[in-house]
Design an enzyme around this catalytic site. Sequence first.
Site, PDB file in Angstrom:
ATOM      1  N   GLU A 175      30.948  29.755  39.251  1.00 45.21           N
ATOM      2  CA  GLU A 175      31.528  28.681  40.062  1.00 45.21           C
ATOM      3  C   GLU A 175      30.643  27.441  40.117  1.00 45.21           C
ATOM      4  O   GLU A 175      31.134  26.348  40.410  1.00 45.21           O
ATOM      5  CB  GLU A 175      31.834  29.217  41.474  1.00 45.21           C
ATOM      6  CG  GLU A 175      32.986  30.225  41.443  1.00 45.21           C
ATOM      7  CD  GLU A 175      33.241  30.942  42.757  1.00 45.21           C
ATOM      8  OE1 GLU A 175      34.402  31.279  43.023  1.00 45.21           O
ATOM      9  OE2 GLU A 175      32.271  31.195  43.520  1.00 45.21           O
ATOM     10  N   MET A 213      36.555  35.160  49.668  1.00 41.23           N
ATOM     11  CA  MET A 213      35.560  36.002  50.324  1.00 41.23           C
ATOM     12  C   MET A 213      34.385  35.237  50.955  1.00 41.23           C
ATOM     13  O   MET A 213      33.416  35.869  51.373  1.00 41.23           O
ATOM     14  CB  MET A 213      35.048  37.059  49.326  1.00 41.23           C
ATOM     15  CG  MET A 213      36.182  37.924  48.776  1.00 41.23           C
ATOM     16  SD  MET A 213      35.647  39.149  47.567  1.00 41.23           S
ATOM     17  CE  MET A 213      34.766  40.300  48.601  1.00 41.23           C
ATOM     18  N   ASP A 273      44.110  34.254  40.563  1.00 44.94           N
ATOM     19  CA  ASP A 273      44.967  35.451  40.546  1.00 44.94           C
ATOM     20  C   ASP A 273      45.892  35.374  41.763  1.00 44.94           C
ATOM     21  O   ASP A 273      45.735  34.480  42.595  1.00 44.94           O
ATOM     22  CB  ASP A 273      44.105  36.727  40.613  1.00 44.94           C
ATOM     23  CG  ASP A 273      43.248  36.751  41.864  1.00 44.94           C
ATOM     24  OD1 ASP A 273      42.097  36.310  41.805  1.00 44.94           O
ATOM     25  OD2 ASP A 273      43.751  37.190  42.930  1.00 44.94           O
TER      26      ASP A 273
HETATM   27  N1  ADE Z   1      38.829  35.420  45.009  1.00 40.49           N
HETATM   28  C1  ADE Z   1      39.654  35.218  43.976  1.00 40.49           C
HETATM   29  N2  ADE Z   1      40.629  36.142  43.965  1.00 40.49           N
HETATM   30  C2  ADE Z   1      40.424  36.931  45.029  1.00 40.49           C
HETATM   31  C3  ADE Z   1      41.072  38.079  45.543  1.00 40.49           C
HETATM   32  N3  ADE Z   1      42.170  38.577  44.960  1.00 40.49           N
HETATM   33  N4  ADE Z   1      40.568  38.653  46.652  1.00 40.49           N
HETATM   34  C4  ADE Z   1      39.475  38.164  47.244  1.00 40.49           C
HETATM   35  N5  ADE Z   1      38.805  37.080  46.798  1.00 40.49           N
HETATM   36  C5  ADE Z   1      39.273  36.473  45.697  1.00 40.49           C
END
Ligand code: ADE
Length: 230
Positions: free
Chosen positions: A12, A172, A196
Site C-alpha cells: 500500500e 482492518m 474484493d
Molecule cells: N481489506 C481488503 N479486503 C478486505 C476484506 N475482505 N476484509 C477485511 N479487510 C479487507
Amino acid sequence: MKIAIMGAMREEIEPILNTLGEYTSEEYAGNVFYRAEYAGHELVIAYSKIGKVFSAMTASVMLERYGAKVLLFSGVAGGISKDLKIGDLIMASKLCQHDVDITAFGHPDGFIPESSVMIGSDDDLRSLASEIAVDMGIDLYEGIIATGDQFVASSERKSWIGKTFHADALEMEGASVACVCHNFGVPFFVLRAISDTADGSADVDFDTFLQSSAQVSAKFILEMVKRLGD
Ligand code: ADE
C-alpha cells in the site's frame, strides 16, 4: 506542512515510495518510517502491519514522534455497497469498529463508553478530494467504512456489517487510525480502493487485485499532497 501517509501493508505504500524515489528511513517501535520532501511538504510514510493494534500504534508514532499535522491513509478495502466495483475509490465519511461488542451491557454494536460508534473524517480534506476527483475525471465514492480485526470473506458477515453500520466498505485499520487522530486533534483522511467484495471469493480477489488497487489509491493520495496548502 508535515504530512503522514500511512498504509497497512507494504504494497500500500510502495507505489508512493517508488514515485518519491529519494527518501531516508528510520526504525522505531518495530516499524520503518520513511521521510521525504514532496511538493513543498515534509512527509513521513509507513505501513503499520495489518489490524487495529498495529495501525493505532503507527499512527500515534507519526503524530507524536514525527509531529505530523495531517494524516492520510491509503490502501485497499472489501466492498459492501453494490455500487463499488474492484478498483473503485471510496473515501470514508465516518468510520466504525464492527468487531466491538459489549452489547451484553445494553450498548449498541460498535460502541465504547466515553467514545462514539462513528468517528468522522476531516471535512476540508474530503472537499479537497472531491475537487481532485472532478479534475482527474474519476468517480470518488464517499461512505461509511467499517473496520475490524477480521478478513471478511463471507456474504453473511459482510451483510451484517452493511446493515448494522450502514457501511459501504470494510477493512482492518481505518477506524483505529481515526480514533488516534480524533483524540490527538489531528485532521485525517482515509482512502481505499476496492480489492474484493468481502464474500466467498474475497481471498482470491484480494491476492489478485491488492497491488493494482493499492496503486490507484496511492496515486490519488499523492495528488492530494500536491494540492494541500501550508
Ligand atoms: N481489506 C481488503 N479486503 C478486505 C476484506 N475482505 N476484509 C477485511 N479487510 C479487507
